[in-house]
Design a protein around this motif. Structure first.
Motif, PDB file in Angstrom:
ATOM      1  N   LEU A  46       0.827  -1.208   0.000  1.00 32.05           N
ATOM      2  CA  LEU A  46       0.000   0.000   0.000  1.00 32.05           C
ATOM      3  C   LEU A  46       0.864   1.262   0.000  1.00 32.05           C
ATOM      4  N   GLY A  47       0.502   2.180  -0.893  1.00 31.29           N
ATOM      5  CA  GLY A  47       1.221   3.439  -0.993  1.00 31.29           C
ATOM      6  C   GLY A  47       1.114   3.997  -2.397  1.00 31.29           C
ATOM      7  N   ASN A  48       1.763   5.116  -2.609  1.00 33.41           N
ATOM      8  CA  ASN A  48       1.753   5.773  -3.915  1.00 33.41           C
ATOM      9  C   ASN A  48       2.756   5.099  -4.847  1.00 33.41           C
ATOM     10  N   GLU A  49       2.313   4.767  -6.046  1.00 36.46           N
ATOM     11  CA  GLU A  49       3.151   4.014  -7.001  1.00 36.46           C
ATOM     12  C   GLU A  49       4.479   4.710  -7.277  1.00 36.46           C
ATOM     13  N   ALA A  50       4.430   5.981  -7.626  1.00 37.61           N
ATOM     14  CA  ALA A  50       5.656   6.704  -7.978  1.00 37.61           C
ATOM     15  C   ALA A  50       6.609   6.777  -6.786  1.00 37.61           C
ATOM     16  N   THR A  51       6.044   7.042  -5.615  1.00 40.09           N
ATOM     17  CA  THR A  51       6.863   7.146  -4.402  1.00 40.09           C
ATOM     18  C   THR A  51       7.534   5.816  -4.081  1.00 40.09           C
ATOM     19  N   LEU A  52       6.766   4.733  -4.174  1.00 40.83           N
ATOM     20  CA  LEU A  52       7.307   3.426  -3.835  1.00 40.83           C
ATOM     21  C   LEU A  52       8.331   2.946  -4.859  1.00 40.83           C
ATOM     22  N   GLN A  53       8.089   3.201  -6.139  1.00 39.94           N
ATOM     23  CA  GLN A  53       9.058   2.811  -7.164  1.00 39.94           C
ATOM     24  C   GLN A  53      10.375   3.592  -6.995  1.00 39.94           C
ATOM     25  N   ALA A  54      10.247   4.862  -6.641  1.00 40.01           N
ATOM     26  CA  ALA A  54      11.440   5.672  -6.403  1.00 40.01           C
ATOM     27  C   ALA A  54      12.202   5.163  -5.187  1.00 40.01           C
ATOM     28  N   LYS A  55      11.460   4.811  -4.158  1.00 42.39           N
ATOM     29  CA  LYS A  55      12.084   4.282  -2.945  1.00 42.39           C
ATOM     30  C   LYS A  55      12.784   2.957  -3.234  1.00 42.39           C
ATOM     31  N   ALA A  56      12.134   2.092  -4.015  1.00 40.73           N
ATOM     32  CA  ALA A  56      12.733   0.805  -4.375  1.00 40.73           C
ATOM     33  C   ALA A  56      14.042   1.021  -5.133  1.00 40.73           C
ATOM     34  N   ALA A  57      14.032   1.962  -6.089  1.00 40.34           N
ATOM     35  CA  ALA A  57      15.248   2.253  -6.853  1.00 40.34           C
ATOM     36  C   ALA A  57      16.357   2.758  -5.935  1.00 40.34           C
ATOM     37  N   GLU A  58      15.989   3.603  -4.984  1.00 37.28           N
ATOM     38  CA  GLU A  58      16.950   4.140  -4.021  1.00 37.28           C
ATOM     39  C   GLU A  58      17.558   3.026  -3.167  1.00 37.28           C
ATOM     40  N   LEU A  59      16.725   2.042  -2.834  1.00 38.72           N
ATOM     41  CA  LEU A  59      17.178   0.933  -1.991  1.00 38.72           C
ATOM     42  C   LEU A  59      17.861  -0.166  -2.791  1.00 38.72           C
ATOM     43  N   GLY A  60      17.781  -0.067  -4.110  1.00 38.88           N
ATOM     44  CA  GLY A  60      18.415  -1.069  -4.953  1.00 38.88           C
ATOM     45  C   GLY A  60      17.663  -2.379  -5.018  1.00 38.88           C
ATOM     46  N   VAL A  61      16.330  -2.298  -4.901  1.00 37.48           N
ATOM     47  CA  VAL A  61      15.509  -3.502  -4.974  1.00 37.48           C
ATOM     48  C   VAL A  61      14.463  -3.341  -6.078  1.00 37.48           C
ATOM     49  N   THR A  62      13.855  -4.446  -6.451  1.00 41.45           N
ATOM     50  CA  THR A  62      12.827  -4.392  -7.480  1.00 41.45           C
ATOM     51  C   THR A  62      11.462  -4.730  -6.902  1.00 41.45           C
ATOM     52  N   LEU A  63      10.447  -4.102  -7.443  1.00 44.15           N
ATOM     53  CA  LEU A  63       9.070  -4.402  -7.053  1.00 44.15           C
ATOM     54  C   LEU A  63       8.347  -5.133  -8.185  1.00 44.15           C
ATOM     55  N   ASP A  64       9.108  -5.825  -9.009  1.00 44.90           N
ATOM     56  CA  ASP A  64       8.518  -6.601 -10.091  1.00 44.90           C
ATOM     57  C   ASP A  64       7.551  -7.639  -9.532  1.00 44.90           C
ATOM     58  N   GLY A  65       6.335  -7.654 -10.084  1.00 45.96           N
ATOM     59  CA  GLY A  65       5.343  -8.628  -9.632  1.00 45.96           C
ATOM     60  C   GLY A  65       4.556  -8.198  -8.416  1.00 45.96           C
ATOM     61  N   VAL A  66       4.940  -7.077  -7.797  1.00 44.61           N
ATOM     62  CA  VAL A  66       4.225  -6.563  -6.621  1.00 44.61           C
ATOM     63  C   VAL A  66       3.107  -5.636  -7.086  1.00 44.61           C
ATOM     64  N   THR A  67       1.914  -5.815  -6.546  1.00 45.49           N
ATOM     65  CA  THR A  67       0.806  -4.907  -6.826  1.00 45.49           C
ATOM     66  C   THR A  67       0.882  -3.721  -5.874  1.00 45.49           C
ATOM     67  N   ILE A  68       0.911  -2.529  -6.403  1.00 41.60           N
ATOM     68  CA  ILE A  68       0.962  -1.317  -5.579  1.00 41.60           C
ATOM     69  C   ILE A  68      -0.402  -0.651  -5.639  1.00 41.60           C
ATOM     70  N   LEU A  69      -0.929  -0.327  -4.473  1.00 37.43           N
ATOM     71  CA  LEU A  69      -2.278   0.237  -4.392  1.00 37.43           C
ATOM     72  C   LEU A  69      -2.285   1.407  -3.415  1.00 37.43           C
ATOM     73  N   GLU A  70      -2.788   2.539  -3.877  1.00 34.59           N
ATOM     74  CA  GLU A  70      -2.907   3.722  -3.021  1.00 34.59           C
ATOM     75  C   GLU A  70      -4.346   3.804  -2.521  1.00 34.59           C
ATOM     76  N   PRO A  71      -4.567   3.648  -1.208  1.00 34.95           N
ATOM     77  CA  PRO A  71      -5.934   3.589  -0.681  1.00 34.95           C
ATOM     78  C   PRO A  71      -6.841   4.726  -1.137  1.00 34.95           C
ATOM     79  N   ALA A  72      -6.345   5.946  -1.121  1.00 34.81           N
ATOM     80  CA  ALA A  72      -7.190   7.099  -1.466  1.00 34.81           C
ATOM     81  C   ALA A  72      -7.662   7.070  -2.916  1.00 34.81           C
TER      82      ALA A  72
END
Length: 333
Positions: A46-72
């Motif tokens: 759960l969270g904002n797609e752009a924010t989470l993808q940016a965070k993943a890139a910063e951490l050096g991990v991939t979110l491939d296959g993960v569903t990202i959903l922003e509640p609002a």
């Protein structure tokens, strides 16, 4: 095979969806992709797609296959709002208040509603939020299992002595949630823990209701509570293998069990230990962990209608992965 590895293997056989509400915690972002890559569960983060993808890139991990959903912005939000209003109408909850809870920054109510509505099989949180906050959302939205009012916890204790429990594995409850359960709550803890034994170890529970007394060796109202709880547990589940009140040695050691509780199907061979209160349970599991060198897997939350598990705020990424696998196995039913 190590117990956690066994649980992971079971999770892979029938993949479930697990929601991680704390997308704002780096450890959750790191764990999400690894859980999917390892085939343990489908993950909704759960969270904002752009924010989470940016965070993943910063951490050096991939979110491939993960569903990202922003509640609002979720398409099911209005349906969830209506459901929560209906659930909490006796408390006078308004649609505006429901929407506020479901779009709150912690995402806990939204995650619990996903589980309630079968959009996820279970939820894992607590890396950032307190146990109280995690369980409050789960209790209010998901509620307890049919016939149950008590939410409790269980630890899977992996000891170094294969003579105990199931090849050295014992279930301890309740060690983390209920300070002083009455007889009814203790009975429900016993029934829930027996179900956990079947889910995780694949065997029927042999439940020992622990006390400082064995079969009337001491007279006290605390021992009477354990006896009353055992009778109630049998009413809740007539097929349950359960005995008490038993001292720990009578529950675990065959020679002592035969002497103190002759003819018992549980004494001397218990694999599931129910402690009379949180003092005994918490002290007991930590002593076995620290003095005997056992591994404590948990706490695993039980008694809810659908699984939600709480992490320690000091948890590691590996802890999140393991608890997500545990949650996935619970969701398999």
């Amino acid at each position: 095979m190590h117990l956690v590895d066994q649980i992971k293997a079971k999770a892979r056989t029938n993949q479930q969806t697990v929601v991680l509400p704390e997308g704002y915690d780096d450890r959750m972002v790191q764990a999400a992709g690894k859980i999917v890559a390892d085939g343990l569960a489908n993950i909704v983060l759960l969270g904002n797609e752009a924010t989470l993808q940016a965070k993943a890139a910063e951490l050096g991990v991939t979110l491939d296959g993960v569903t990202i959903l922003e509640p609002a912005a979720a398409p099911q939000l209005e349906d969830y709002v209506a459901e929560l209003v209906e659930l909490r109408k006796k408390k006078g909850l308004t649609p505006e208040q429901a929407r506020e809870l479901l779009t709150a920054e912690d995402n806990l109510y939204f995650a619990s509603m996903m589980v309630r509505k079968n959009d996820a099989g279970g939820a894992v949180a607590g890396a950032f939020n307190t146990t109280g906050d995690v369980l409050r959302a789960a209790f209010q939205v998901i509620g307890t299992a049919p016939g149950m009012k008590t939410v409790s916890s269980v630890f899977l204790m992996v000891t170094k002595n294969p003579d105990f429990g199931e090849n050295g594995i014992l279930l301890f409850a309740d060690c983390a949630v209920n300070p002083n359960p009455d007889a009814k709550a203790l009975a429900e803890i016993a029934v829930s823990t027996a179900s956990s034994c079947k889910s995780f170890l694949g065997v029927d529970a042999r439940v020992a209701m622990l006390s400082f007394s064995t079969k009337g060796s001491a007279k006290h109202e605390d021992a009477d509570k354990v006896l009353d709880a055992m009778a109630m547990a049998k009413e809740l589940n007539p097929q349950l293998q359960i005995d008490g009140e038993l001292q720990a040695d009578a529950a675990l050691l065959p020679k002592v069990g035969e002497k103190k509780a002759p003819g018992s199907a549980v004494a001397g061979k218990a694999n599931t230990l129910i402690f009379p209160d949180l003092d005994a349970g918490n002290i007991g599991y930590k002593l076995v962990e620290r003095v005997a060198g056992a591994e404590a897997v948990g706490p695993i939350i039980q008694g809810l209608a659908k699984p939600v598990n709480d992490l320690s705020r000091g948890c590691s990424v590996d802890d999140i992965i393991s608890v997500s696998a545990i949650t996935a196995v619970q969701a398999q039913g």
